[in-house]
Design an enzyme around this catalytic site. Structure first.
Site, PDB file in Angstrom:
ATOM      1  N   HIS A   1     -44.547   5.012 120.679  1.00  0.00           N
ATOM      2  CA  HIS A   1     -45.921   4.674 120.289  1.00  0.00           C
ATOM      3  C   HIS A   1     -46.189   4.639 118.787  1.00  0.00           C
ATOM      4  O   HIS A   1     -47.081   3.917 118.350  1.00  0.00           O
ATOM      5  CB  HIS A   1     -46.924   5.592 120.994  1.00  0.00           C
ATOM      6  CG  HIS A   1     -47.140   6.914 120.340  1.00  0.00           C
ATOM      7  ND1 HIS A   1     -46.262   7.970 120.494  1.00  0.00           N
ATOM      8  CD2 HIS A   1     -48.121   7.346 119.519  1.00  0.00           C
ATOM      9  CE1 HIS A   1     -46.716   8.994 119.791  1.00  0.00           C
ATOM     10  NE2 HIS A   1     -47.830   8.656 119.194  1.00  0.00           N
ATOM     11  N   ASP A   2     -45.448   5.364 117.983  1.00  0.00           N
ATOM     12  CA  ASP A   2     -45.683   5.360 116.535  1.00  0.00           C
ATOM     13  C   ASP A   2     -44.649   4.563 115.752  1.00  0.00           C
ATOM     14  O   ASP A   2     -44.669   4.568 114.529  1.00  0.00           O
ATOM     15  CB  ASP A   2     -45.728   6.803 115.999  1.00  0.00           C
ATOM     16  CG  ASP A   2     -47.087   7.456 116.185  1.00  0.00           C
ATOM     17  OD1 ASP A   2     -48.094   6.739 116.309  1.00  0.00           O
ATOM     18  OD2 ASP A   2     -47.138   8.699 116.211  1.00  0.00           O
TER      19      ASP A   2
ATOM     20  N   ASP B   1     -51.606  11.071 123.590  1.00  0.00           N
ATOM     21  CA  ASP B   1     -51.572  11.219 122.135  1.00  0.00           C
ATOM     22  C   ASP B   1     -52.693  12.138 121.658  1.00  0.00           C
ATOM     23  O   ASP B   1     -52.469  13.035 120.844  1.00  0.00           O
ATOM     24  CB  ASP B   1     -51.685   9.845 121.478  1.00  0.00           C
ATOM     25  CG  ASP B   1     -51.432   9.874 119.980  1.00  0.00           C
ATOM     26  OD1 ASP B   1     -50.601  10.678 119.519  1.00  0.00           O
ATOM     27  OD2 ASP B   1     -52.065   9.072 119.272  1.00  0.00           O
TER      28      ASP B   1
ATOM     29  N   HIS C   1     -43.168  14.913 118.332  1.00  0.00           N
ATOM     30  CA  HIS C   1     -44.467  14.397 118.774  1.00  0.00           C
ATOM     31  C   HIS C   1     -44.333  13.362 119.902  1.00  0.00           C
ATOM     32  O   HIS C   1     -44.949  13.540 120.957  1.00  0.00           O
ATOM     33  CB  HIS C   1     -45.246  13.847 117.579  1.00  0.00           C
ATOM     34  CG  HIS C   1     -46.517  13.167 117.945  1.00  0.00           C
ATOM     35  ND1 HIS C   1     -47.581  13.823 118.540  1.00  0.00           N
ATOM     36  CD2 HIS C   1     -46.896  11.880 117.809  1.00  0.00           C
ATOM     37  CE1 HIS C   1     -48.565  12.961 118.747  1.00  0.00           C
ATOM     38  NE2 HIS C   1     -48.169  11.774 118.315  1.00  0.00           N
TER      39      HIS C   1
ATOM     40  N   GLU D   1     -46.318   1.680 113.710  1.00  0.00           N
ATOM     41  CA  GLU D   1     -47.266   2.211 112.722  1.00  0.00           C
ATOM     42  C   GLU D   1     -46.585   2.997 111.607  1.00  0.00           C
ATOM     43  O   GLU D   1     -46.994   2.913 110.450  1.00  0.00           O
ATOM     44  CB  GLU D   1     -48.258   3.109 113.463  1.00  0.00           C
ATOM     45  CG  GLU D   1     -49.423   3.591 112.663  1.00  0.00           C
ATOM     46  CD  GLU D   1     -50.423   4.315 113.533  1.00  0.00           C
ATOM     47  OE1 GLU D   1     -50.953   5.337 113.057  1.00  0.00           O
ATOM     48  OE2 GLU D   1     -50.674   3.885 114.685  1.00  0.00           O
ATOM     49  N   ASP D   2     -45.565   3.761 111.944  1.00  0.00           N
ATOM     50  CA  ASP D   2     -45.016   4.731 110.992  1.00  0.00           C
ATOM     51  C   ASP D   2     -43.573   4.492 110.564  1.00  0.00           C
ATOM     52  O   ASP D   2     -43.007   5.312 109.839  1.00  0.00           O
ATOM     53  CB  ASP D   2     -45.112   6.143 111.583  1.00  0.00           C
ATOM     54  CG  ASP D   2     -46.553   6.600 111.751  1.00  0.00           C
ATOM     55  OD1 ASP D   2     -47.435   6.092 111.050  1.00  0.00           O
ATOM     56  OD2 ASP D   2     -46.792   7.477 112.599  1.00  0.00           O
TER      57      ASP D   2
END
Length: 194
Positions: free
Chosen positions: A79-80, A140, A53, A83-84
């Site tokens: 980017h994640d 995204d 991704h 968050e993840d």
């Protein structure tokens, strides 16, 4: 040395060094993201490796958007991570500097807030994002809609897919004027709405 608009043209050695620095930054970002996401999978029926991704985002920006800003590409790859994964903002700052960490933070959802409130916040905050964060957010949403259209998350009913498409459009509508080419790519994938 030739001057254009009052600026001296950089020599070949300076240009080569800048290109090498950009390449190094992007390679460090992809390695960092791959390590952080190493045990994660996408929600599609094949459980694709999650790292695909962020790489897709970077590819959309580079190949389809013509974005050559290494900080934007690195932020897309990362980017994640906040968050993840277990990545901290301090860790990102230490590895990639304040600018990239700030972009990643801008595109990171606040996890302790209920999902519907987070979605509303993304729409509300989108138009106030920095230019770099807006590019990452556009990529995204393009990638997410492409994934949902081609390889939807296992168990997602038709209505949930439609709702995601509509919500993504609300976010992107707040980003209009950022990058006409990427906005057109979004509109093309939005037309695939189930």
């Amino acid at each position: 040395m030739a001057a254009e608009h009052g600026k001296a043209k950089p020599d070949a050695k300076t240009v080569a060094q800048a290109q090498a620095d950009s390449c190094d930054l992007i390679l460090r970002a992809v390695a960092f993201a791959a390590h952080k996401h190493r045990d994660q999978r996408r929600k599609d029926k094949d459980a694709s490796p999650y790292i695909n991704h962020p790489i897709q985002l970077a590819t959309v920006l580079w190949e389809e958007g013509g974005v050559r800003d290494a900080e934007v590409i690195a932020a897309a790859l990362l980017h994640d991570t906040l968050e993840d994964t277990e990545t901290s903002l301090q860790e990102l700052r230490g590895e990639f500097g304040e600018e990239i960490a700030a972009v990643v933070l801008e595109v990171t959802d606040t996890q302790w807030i209920k999902k519907q409130v987070r979605k509303r916040l993304q729409v509300a905050r989108a138009k106030y994002s920095s230019g770099k964060a807006r590019l990452v957010k556009l990529a995204d949403k393009i990638c997410n809609l492409r994934d949902i259209a081609a390889h939807p998350p296992a168990g997602w009913a038709l209505e949930r897919k439609r709702q995601y498409f509509d919500w993504a459009k609300e976010v992107v509508d707040q980003l209009r004027g950022t990058h006409a080419g990427l906005e057109q790519k979004f509109d093309e994938v939005y037309a695939l709405k189930p």
